[in-house]
Design a protein around this motif. Structure first.
Motif, PDB file in Angstrom:
ATOM      1  N   GLU A 166      -7.817  -4.025   4.864  1.00 11.31           N
ATOM      2  CA  GLU A 166      -7.606  -2.676   4.076  1.00 11.31           C
ATOM      3  C   GLU A 166      -8.816  -1.903   4.030  1.00 11.31           C
ATOM      4  O   GLU A 166      -9.648  -2.320   3.962  1.00 11.31           O
ATOM      5  CB  GLU A 166      -7.156  -3.301   2.534  1.00 11.31           C
ATOM      6  N   GLY A 167      -8.257  -0.684   4.504  1.00 10.30           N
ATOM      7  CA  GLY A 167      -9.321   0.468   4.348  1.00 10.30           C
ATOM      8  C   GLY A 167     -10.227   0.360   5.697  1.00 10.30           C
ATOM      9  O   GLY A 167     -10.820   1.493   5.887  1.00 10.30           O
ATOM     10  N   GLN A 168     -10.015  -0.397   6.619  1.00  7.72           N
ATOM     11  CA  GLN A 168     -10.786  -0.350   7.850  1.00  7.72           C
ATOM     12  C   GLN A 168      -9.792  -0.111   9.252  1.00  7.72           C
ATOM     13  O   GLN A 168      -9.999   0.614   9.774  1.00  7.72           O
ATOM     14  CB  GLN A 168     -11.774  -1.715   8.055  1.00  7.72           C
ATOM     15  N   PRO A 211      -7.666   2.902   9.381  1.00  8.54           N
ATOM     16  CA  PRO A 211      -7.374   2.232   8.116  1.00  8.54           C
ATOM     17  C   PRO A 211      -5.732   2.439   7.905  1.00  8.54           C
ATOM     18  O   PRO A 211      -5.218   1.681   7.310  1.00  8.54           O
ATOM     19  CB  PRO A 211      -7.888   3.194   6.910  1.00  8.54           C
ATOM     20  N   HIS A 212      -5.008   3.405   8.646  1.00  7.74           N
ATOM     21  CA  HIS A 212      -3.468   3.353   8.408  1.00  7.74           C
ATOM     22  C   HIS A 212      -2.990   2.104   9.280  1.00  7.74           C
ATOM     23  O   HIS A 212      -1.848   1.596   9.046  1.00  7.74           O
ATOM     24  CB  HIS A 212      -3.219   4.613   9.061  1.00  7.74           C
ATOM     25  N   LEU A 249       0.749  -1.314  -0.070  1.00  7.40           N
ATOM     26  CA  LEU A 249      -0.063   0.049  -0.185  1.00  7.40           C
ATOM     27  C   LEU A 249       0.792   1.451  -0.086  1.00  7.40           C
ATOM     28  O   LEU A 249       0.403   2.205  -0.606  1.00  7.40           O
ATOM     29  CB  LEU A 249      -0.806   0.099   1.283  1.00  7.40           C
TER      30      LEU A 249
END
Length: 596
Positions: free
Chosen positions: A511-513, A372-373, A75
């Motif tokens: 990912e994204g959460q 998300p990070h 990412l």
């Protein structure tokens, strides 16, 4: 960094390639010491590409450019390389070729691949050369374009060297040199040449600040009964260090003299070099004088002595105190609605750790990933990405410190509000793996790859996984990543041995959460001996609670619940005496018993 700037640097590199008749170049993320963490002078791949991950190699052909990044950095690499002329190869995916396979498929017969033989190990260069040769492609090992394209390249580090006192190291340099030479002689050699910076620092009980967060000295070390020599920038030496080295039987020569020195050795001299830690250029200079083997230092360094272990235990208490004050401050700021960012978290941790006795530096840059990070395994907050914390998601904090008496590394995932059932479910699965590894009992000779499944099996049963290793060795007031042992799917062949300090850090990343990782450092110790041999276990060294609000006890066995409660009782027993009344109350609340 501007896209145009990166593209211009790649073009400058291609111009040099054109002049030198090189069709492709590989720029690894390492240095002449095969290090993972680099001084600014050796950050060639980072400067050329703009990608800042601590691993991943850059490949540039006349028309294409890619960074091979492992799963920790997929990412990050995609974000940092977006809109540049450099693509991302998601290394580890079945469909992604190795660098050698890619070059073999995309270069014509008769092409030349260039590398700097100082920054490619014997193993990696020989493997690459064999693969390319099968396809009619030659490997040139003296192609070093860095100075030609990086005109304002930083100089080598100039920080002074200092002694790591025996009261902390637990063994004199003379004793260590003697033990190293016993290993060297056992391999049929009379001398050894050491490139690894941490091994040099450990052997000589020397430290410096040459690499950010890693207290190593930029040097090479030649050990022999006749003329042991440290190759180091003489500006780094103090009269005290020069006198100390002379007393150890070690002379000094300039860092840049190393090639000339090796070339001048008598032909009958047999020099042991580690194939994974020595540049192919240096091995080529040695020729028939080289005895290729493993490191004669690695296992000695990995097994900590009683003084070191005592020091680490004491460092963990001070680190735990700093963490208590840090997380109390984070909670207070959230309760008072004080805007708090990921960079603020790193600053808070540094402030509290640096107030502790014997603090030297962080052991790595703090990873503080909100929401998300947290799913970006080696995320590093920048002003552009710096997220503000909110009470609606998880915060993952991976941090550590180097104290004069020990190195720490801890990851905690905490809820900043009311965790969802899904978050609690995922956290508990990760912790079940953490506990399974922490409570393992295993026979002498067991390697990390044989234990790794314990941390993963509960995730695998639900079709979940993580792609990084479960555990890495940790140095003593040295590099936070240390071999030879490792707990991961691929085998490093080093047995888990009493005295080794290793991390226990399974994770799960959506990912994204959010991301979840739970890490303690664990010490390999004796368990018992039976008619079937010696058995070992782990002792948890890290002292800080896990977030009890994230456990779903319905997924846990009674033994797992007992482990959490017993671990938290140990945390309280060791840290409470070092805290004031307010901090004691906070810690007691955070370690209240889990019940069904």
């Amino acid at each position: 960094m501007k896209t145009e700037e990166i593209n211009a640097r790649i073009q400058a590199l291609r111009d040099v390639m054109q002049q030198e008749g090189v069709d492709a170049v590989i720029i690894p993320q390492t240095d002449p010491h095969q290090g993972e963490y680099l001084a600014d002078h050796w950050q060639v791949r980072r400067w050329l590409s703009g990608f800042t991950g601590s691993a991943g190699d850059l490949v540039v052909t006349r028309t294409k450019a890619f960074v091979w990044a492992d799963s920790r950095y997929w990412l990050q690499a995609a974000a940092q390389l977006k809109d540049t002329c450099i693509g991302v190869m998601e290394d580890g995916k079945p469909e992604v070729p190795s660098i050698a396979a890619y070059l073999s498929s995309n270069l014509p017969g008769g092409a030349t691949v260039g590398i700097d033989g100082m920054v490619f190990s014997v193993n990696s260069a020989e493997t690459l050369e064999k693969t390319l040769a099968r396809n009619g492609i030659s490997l040139r090992v003296d192609f070093d374009p860095a100075d030609l394209v990086w005109l304002d390249r930083p100089s080598l580090p100039k920080d002074k060297i200092f002694l790591h006192e025996e009261k902390h190291s637990g063994e004199s340099a003379k004793s260590k040199i003697s033990r190293v030479m016993e290993n060297v002689n056992a391999e049929g050699a009379g001398a050894t040449f050491i490139s690894d910076l941490a091994e040099i620092a450990w052997t000589l009980n020397l430290r410096s600040s040459d690499v950010e967060c890693n207290p190593v000295v930029t040097a090479f070390l030649y050990l022999s009964p006749e003329n042991s020599t440290l190759f180091v920038d003489t500006d780094k030496l103090t009269p005290e260090v020069e006198s100390y080295l002379a007393n150890c039987g070690v002379s000094t020569r300039p860092y840049t003299d190393v090639k000339q020195f090796l070339a001048s050795l008598p032909s009958q001299t047999k020099v042991l070099v580690s194939a994974g830690q020595t540049g192919i250029a240096l091995r080529t200079i040695l020729g028939d004088r080289a005895v290729i083997s493993g490191s004669p230092v690695a296992m000695l360094k990995a097994v900590k002595n009683d003084t070191q272990i005592k020091g680490v235990r004491n460092a963990m208490i001070r680190d735990g105190v700093a963490l208590v004050h840090s997380f109390m401050e984070i909670e207070r700021r959230m309760a008072e609605d004080i805007p708090t960012t990921e960079i603020d978290i790193a600053d808070i941790l540094l402030k509290n750790r640096s107030a502790q006795p014997l603090f030297f530096d962080l052991s790595f840059d703090t990873i503080a990933g909100f929401g998300p990070h947290g799913a970006i395994v080696h995320y590093s907050a920048t002003p552009a990405t710096n997220a503000t914390l909110k009470p609606d998601n998880l915060l993952l904090v991976d941090s550590g410190a180097n104290y004069l008496d020990g190195t720490t590394d801890i990851t905690r995932t905490i809820s900043l509000g009311n965790p969802t059932n899904a978050q609690r479910h995922d956290f508990t699965l990760v912790m079940k793996g953490h506990i399974a590894l922490a409570t393992a009992i295993f026979p002498e000779g067991t390697r990390g790859a044989q234990l790794d499944v314990l941390a993963r099996i509960n995730l695998w049963k639900e079709g979940l996984s993580y792609l990084h290793g479960t555990g890495h060795g940790v140095g003593h007031f040295l590099n936070v990543h240390e071999g030879p042992q490792s707990i991961r799917l691929n085998d490093t062949l080093a047995p888990m041995t009493p005295g080794m300090i290793t991390s226990d850090e399974p994770g799960l990343y959506r990912e994204g959460q959010y991301g979840i990782r739970c890490e303690n450092l664990i010490l390999t110790t004796d368990a018992f001996t039976t008619e079937f041999g010696r058995f070992y276990r782990f002792e948890a060294l890290t002292l800080f609670p896990f977030d009890i609000s994230l456990f779903d006890v319905n997924l846990m066995t009674d033994a797992e619940i007992d482990w959490v409660n017993e671990y938290h009782a140990t945390v309280c027993e060791r840290i409470l005496p070092a805290l004031d009344a307010e901090a004691q109350a906070w810690l007691i609340n955070k370690t209240r018993k889990l019940t069904r």
